[in-house]
Design a protein around this motif. Sequence first.
Motif: not given
Length: 292
Positions: A88-111
Amino acid sequence: MRASDQVMLGNIHRQYGLDLDRPVRHAVEEQSFVLLPLDLPLPDRDAESSGGASFSSTQILIAFTRDLLITVEPDHPIEALRRAQSSLSRAETTPASRDALIVILEELNDAMQGTVGQISQVLTRLADQAVDSSGGFKMEGRQVGVADIAQTAVLLGGAEELIARTVQGQLMLERAARWVRRGGGEIDFDYTTTLSDIQGGRRHARFQHAKVRNIQQSLMTTLDLKQNQIIKVFTVVTAVFTPPTLIAAYYGQNFANMPELAIGWGEWFVMGTTALFALVPLAYIKRKGWLR
């Protein structure tokens, strides 16, 4: 924030009226926030270095609105959340909260896929042990006993419990993803792919559960066969020694008239007859193939 950071939790409570310092069992809506609890069995960081597979229950509480995302995390670092924050820190713009949550869920699913992968490796070793049990002998050359099968069955029970927790964690991730979609509006990140990956991970975990069931069934079949073999041995011994026992019981009685005692070869006749009566049942059992 850390679950032990009482100062930050207190600030959140005063600013938003949100009490995050309490157990949350189900997804709820509170103070315009959606609270999503996650309980995931994630692999330990030092599992590979220790030469085994170990897991720890990781409890995460997520609170989000359209504009704000809060995660309450355990005190120990979680690699999946660190990767999500880095992405998320590498994104060009600050993502919305729901977009950030999708990224978190993806990483947790990979784990969680890492959890399922390590479970698969454990089940492979247990399957090899089940094969050794079916063969009857271990590498040390001794026969596999009931205690060895029972130990493998206990390990399988632990693996089955871990798989059940993994499936439950996947269901929590899927529920969280659906709550993200329930908020309406556009989502920049690919929601459909994320949900499909989570569901695929759940199917993979259930496949591992089917493997556990197959191995357990194989062990139970092996255990039944070994018990049958033990009963067969006692049956053969009983069949062989019953006729000599009857003869010994007869000659153990004190009869007044026993003519064979006067015969010079009477003792050898009785001994030969006893051996014959013992060998006849053994020959019959062998001919029927019951010794195999």
